[in-house]
Write an enzyme that holds these catalytic residues in place. Structure first.
Site, short mmCIF file in Angstrom:
data_model
loop_
_atom_site.label_atom_id
_atom_site.label_comp_id
_atom_site.label_asym_id
_atom_site.label_seq_id
_atom_site.Cartn_x
_atom_site.Cartn_y
_atom_site.Cartn_z
N SER A 1 0.83 -1.20 0.00
CA SER A 1 0.00 0.00 0.00
C SER A 1 0.87 1.26 0.00
CB SER A 1 -0.97 -0.06 1.19
OG SER A 1 -1.87 1.02 1.17
N LEU A 2 0.87 2.00 1.10
CA LEU A 2 1.75 3.16 1.24
C LEU A 2 3.19 2.83 0.85
CD1 LEU A 2 3.02 5.74 2.72
CD2 LEU A 2 3.09 4.23 4.70
N ARG B 1 -1.42 12.25 0.65
CA ARG B 1 -2.22 11.03 0.54
C ARG B 1 -2.84 10.69 1.89
NH1 ARG B 1 -1.21 5.29 1.27
NH2 ARG B 1 -2.12 3.99 -0.38
N HIS C 1 -8.73 1.22 0.87
CA HIS C 1 -8.77 0.37 -0.33
C HIS C 1 -10.19 -0.11 -0.64
CE1 HIS C 1 -4.46 0.50 -0.72
NE2 HIS C 1 -4.35 0.20 0.56
#
Length: 316
Positions: free
Chosen positions: A101-102, A126, A206
């Site tokens: 992810s990140l 973000r 997500h």
């Protein structure tokens, strides 16, 4: 130690942590022991116009856990750990990178896709956008343990929620509106899923509930100068290598609401012959996932000075 078949022992795949791995004190001993680390923390604090390092070193935990804080914190920690390991083991040769992810943003920074400072500002934004999306929606997430991907995907569809993470075989996370997640948790056993556990999270990462964050991030990504990475980076959304800047922007944008296909990403890297991985981030979360996905690999985890010394010794 399993036999290494992917090249020289100095060839490693860099893996970068995702949200949830953060902990108060992260990076503090790096800062105390290394001038390189000191300079990187100072550069980050200046770029953000706030003392991110203080939040990382001293907390409090409630502040570090905020999406807008933990994302840049993990990004910075991962890059500092990578830099210090490279200093300790000059022969180390990163041959690919990926992040959960990140962590995909950290992987791109490590691969030179964009500058360290640009990436830091990008992940801070973000985090802010995702925090705003969490506050504007009523979302939840749940881990589905011991279910196959088809069964979990079908259940998510029935309950009108999304599959957020394919983390490892038998470890899949769903995400969406609270009522949909509650319904899925209640029905999981009937669908052959061994256990369903609702997660303590701020919102539905997500999933479609992050659409506002994705839209805002798209504009930020457009303004960041990007080149082709100097080593292959595997993206979460496509579970594929990305090198074209336009495709990289698209993949980083789409993963905000899309599924993190971590299992397939690691399977791809293993299929290419890679057997030695280095996890850069707290908690050994990725090492645990990788060991469930592939049996004949070695993962060195670097999160503090002690683990840095151990990994350097094993990799030298």
């Amino acid at each position: 130690m399993p036999a290494y078949v992917g090249g020289a022992m100095s060839d490693v795949v860099l893996l970068f942590s995702g949200q949830g791995a953060q902990k108060v004190g992260m990076g503090k001993d790096f800062h105390e022991a290394s001038d390189t680390a000191k300079a990187m923390f100072a550069e980050a604090d200046e770029a953000l116009g706030m003392s991110l390092s203080e939040v990382m070193f001293e907390g409090p935990s409630e502040e570090l856990t905020r999406t807008s804080r933990c994302q840049p914190a993990l990004y910075l920690h991962g890059l500092v750990a990578a830099a210090l390991l490279q200093e300790k083991v000059p022969s180390l040769k990163p041959v690919a990178a990926a992040g959960l992810s990140l962590g995909e943003f950290t992987a791109h920074a490590a691969a030179g896709t964009f500058s360290r400072a640009d990436g830091l500002k990008l992940v801070a934004r973000r985090g802010e956008f995702m925090e705003e999306a969490c506050e504007a929606t009523t979302g939840a997430m749940a881990a589905m343990i011991g279910g196959d991907p088809e069964a979990v995907s079908a259940l998510a569809s029935e309950c009108d929620v999304d599959v957020a993470n394919f983390n490892a075989p038998g470890q899949i996370v769903i995400s969406g509106a609270v009522e949909g997640i509650d319904a899925a948790v209640a029905q999981a056993r009937d669908k052959g899923i061994r256990k369903a556990v609702k997660l303590k999270v701020a919102g539905a990462y997500h999933s479609r509930l992050m659409q506002s964050a994705q839209d805002k991030l798209s504009a930020e990504l457009a303004g960041v100068e990007m080149g082709s990475p100097t080593l292959p980076v595997v993206c979460n959304f496509g579970a594929s290598e990305v090198s074209d800047p336009a495709e990289i922007r698209s993949m980083l944008e789409k993963q905000v609401t899309g599924s993190v296909r971590w299992t397939e990403s690691i399977e791809l890297l293993v299929s290419q012959g890679h057997r030695t991985f280095v996890e850069l981030g707290p908690g050994k979360v990725l090492a645990g996932l990788v060991s469930k996905i592939a049996k004949d690999v070695v993962v060195h985890s670097v999160e503090d000075l002690e683990s840095l010394e151990k990994a350097a010794e094993e990799l030298a």
